[in-house]
Design an enzyme around this catalytic site. Structure first.
Site, mmCIF file in Angstrom:
data_model
loop_
_atom_site.group_PDB
_atom_site.id
_atom_site.type_symbol
_atom_site.label_atom_id
_atom_site.label_comp_id
_atom_site.label_asym_id
_atom_site.label_seq_id
_atom_site.Cartn_x
_atom_site.Cartn_y
_atom_site.Cartn_z
ATOM 1 N N ALA A 130 0.836 -1.203 0.000
ATOM 2 C CA ALA A 130 0.000 0.000 0.000
ATOM 3 C C ALA A 130 0.867 1.248 0.000
ATOM 4 O O ALA A 130 0.586 2.222 -0.709
ATOM 5 C CB ALA A 130 -0.932 -0.007 1.206
ATOM 6 N N ASP A 131 1.934 1.234 0.797
ATOM 7 C CA ASP A 131 2.862 2.369 0.828
ATOM 8 C C ASP A 131 3.544 2.562 -0.526
ATOM 9 O O ASP A 131 3.690 3.694 -1.008
ATOM 10 C CB ASP A 131 3.933 2.136 1.893
ATOM 11 C CG ASP A 131 3.430 2.402 3.293
ATOM 12 O OD1 ASP A 131 2.663 3.364 3.478
ATOM 13 O OD2 ASP A 131 3.800 1.652 4.212
ATOM 14 N N ILE A 132 3.982 1.464 -1.120
ATOM 15 C CA ILE A 132 4.724 1.570 -2.381
ATOM 16 C C ILE A 132 3.806 2.066 -3.502
ATOM 17 O O ILE A 132 4.204 2.887 -4.337
ATOM 18 C CB ILE A 132 5.350 0.212 -2.751
ATOM 19 C CG1 ILE A 132 6.320 -0.235 -1.657
ATOM 20 C CG2 ILE A 132 6.053 0.303 -4.097
ATOM 21 C CD1 ILE A 132 7.418 0.754 -1.351
#
Length: 492
Positions: free
Chosen positions: A169-171
């Protein structure tokens, strides 16, 4: 080797993963990233481990997402820290933050004030669930979002919701943030104005749902996890051989006709002849395939499949990936010199540009490593801006005095000057106030050539030259009368 974003200055207030991953990607492209951290502690990931490296216990997590940056420490709750941040904003092209909604406002830097300090500033804001909406203020880490945004429901063995083994999700949010900043920089070349770019972990995961999303929104089906298989395509996933597992992807009919004979199947068998049929009879098809694959090793089957043009591959461990010659041939492993760890290897940038020499990368910085250097740079930028402002004010005063003279005097003076002299005078008069703030924010030395200035600096210089050329044409028609009428019109 300078990158395509050379001259772009980014003030990075973000922490943890999504923001730092985005600013690292921009730094890889040549931007100057100034990472602003809390004194004493810094980015939270500096303390995330194990594993740690070296006697100073450097977090390998932190090392993974902070190459090619500078670090300064500022207490943003103090007057001194806020003053320094305001100075950074004046000279920056981009500000990146991933605070919870409202935190930057409470620190005294709402979007309105940021654009008062620098009308051309691009603000990138990354949140967990979005900056508004009924749950816009919720905090959100990657693991929370993998559950909330549906990834876990379609990942893992059937009936066992599972988290992806990376901070996906962060990437994804970092990738969207990077593309948003690049688009905003390009738009600023047209408009001359800054903007606000917003993305979130929620938006980034939902934006990546692809066929799982339309399976619900269009077909009305709720997707479920199917392990390593594909929910629609077969055979497509993990298959057992004599000594282990391999991945096989038969994604269309042409590939099926190449693959079927290799495993002793009739491509026209009604059970398997079409993609829907193979998907419906997946369990039986997998059993038929693995019965044949069990007769030989992974290496032997990969050689046969690749020879037939059927996509297939190993299931490598992380250490195998980084020692793989293909990985290294793509520049995906880089060496940097770390201040305390010495020479270390890091994962490398995913982009390459034909014809460009490989850049020299710098190690993720120590906490506050560049504070003194950045403050000295700010002093130089402020001093240069003050000198430029004084010169422009002097030029305006001289022009005002000249315009107070009689028409004949002005006409004589205009006739004695060459086209370049007249253009210089007009530029100084008309652009002084308009360019004052903008040139104080110029991200490179004022003494640099125009080609070294950032995108806005080059655009503004070109615009002033074009305006001067048009005024020269007017002067040649009526150096005094028409321009005098124009000035009267401006004053209305």
């Amino acid at each position: 080797m300078p990158g395509p974003l050379e001259g772009v200055v980014i003030v990075d207030l973000s922490r943890v993963v999504a923001g730092p991953q985005a600013t690292m990607a921009l730094a890889d492209l040549g931007a100057r990233v100034i990472k602003v951290e809390q004194p004493g502690t810094g980015d939270e990931t500096r303390g995330w481990g194990p594993p740690f490296a070296g006697p100073d216990q450097v977090s390998t997590y932190y090392l993974s997402i902070n190459r090619n940056k500078e670090s300064i420490t500022l207490d943003l709750k103090s007057d001194e820290g806020k003053d320094t941040l305001a100075r950074l904003v004046r000279h920056a092209d981009v500000l990146v933050e991933n605070f919870r909604t409202g935190v930057l406002d409470r620190l005294g830097f709402p979007v309105g004030r940021l654009h008062e300090l620098n009308p051309q500033l691009i603000v990138l804001s990354i949140t967990g669930f979005g900056h508004d909406g009924p749950e816009g203020g919720r905090p959100g880490y990657d693991a929370i979002m993998q559950g909330e945004a549906g990834i876990m429901s379609v990942t893992g063995p059937p009936g066992t919701p599972s988290k992806v083994g990376l901070s996906i999700a962060d990437i994804l949010a970092a990738g969207n943030a990077t593309s948003g900043v690049l688009a905003a920089l390009y738009e600023r070349m047209r408009t001359g104005r800054g903007s606000v770019v917003r993305t979130s972990l929620l938006a980034s995961v939902v934006g990546a749902h692809m066929y799982q999303g339309t399976r619900w929104t269009v077909a009305g089906e709720v997707p479920e996890s199917v392990g390593n298989d594909h929910p629609t395509i077969a055979p497509y996933g993990t298959f057992r051989c004599k000594d282990g597992q391999i991945q096989i992807g038969v994604a269309n009919q042409n590939l099926w006709r190449r693959f079927a004979p290799l495993v002793g199947l009739d491509a026209d068998d009604p059970r398997y002849a079409t993609i829907p049929a193979r998907s419906e009879n997946r369990a039986e098809l997998t059993a038929d395939i693995e019965r044949v694959l069990a007769g030989d090793t992974r290496e032997a089957w990969l050689e046969r499949l690749n020879g037939a043009g059927v996509p297939a591959g190993s299931i490598r461990s992380i250490d195998e990936v980084y020692t793989w010659e293909q990985t290294r041939s793509q520049g995906l492993v880089i060496e940097v010199e770390h201040p305390t760890l010495g020479r270390i290897e890091l994962p490398g940038p995913p982009l390459r540009f034909d014809g460009a020499e490989p850049r020299v990368h710098t190690a993720p910085p120590l906490l506050g490593e560049h504070t003194d250097a950045v403050l000295a740079w700010l002093d130089e930028q402020d001093a240069a801006g003050q000198r430029d402002a004084a010169e422009r004010r002097d030029a305006v005063e001289e022009q005002d005095i000249a315009e107070q003279r009689g028409p004949a005097d002005r006409r004589d003076a205009a006739g004695q000057r060459g086209p370049v002299d007249r253009r210089d005078a007009v530029e100084k008069r008309d652009s002084a106030e308009q360019q004052d703030a903008a040139e104080q924010r110029e991200p490179v030395d004022r003494g640099d050539a125009a080609g070294q200035r950032g995108p806005v600096g080059r655009r503004d210089a070109a615009g002033r030259r074009d305006a001067a050329d048009r005024r020269d044409a007017v002067e040649q028609r009526d150096p005094v009368g028409e321009r005098h009428g124009e000035e009267q019109g401006r004053g209305q």
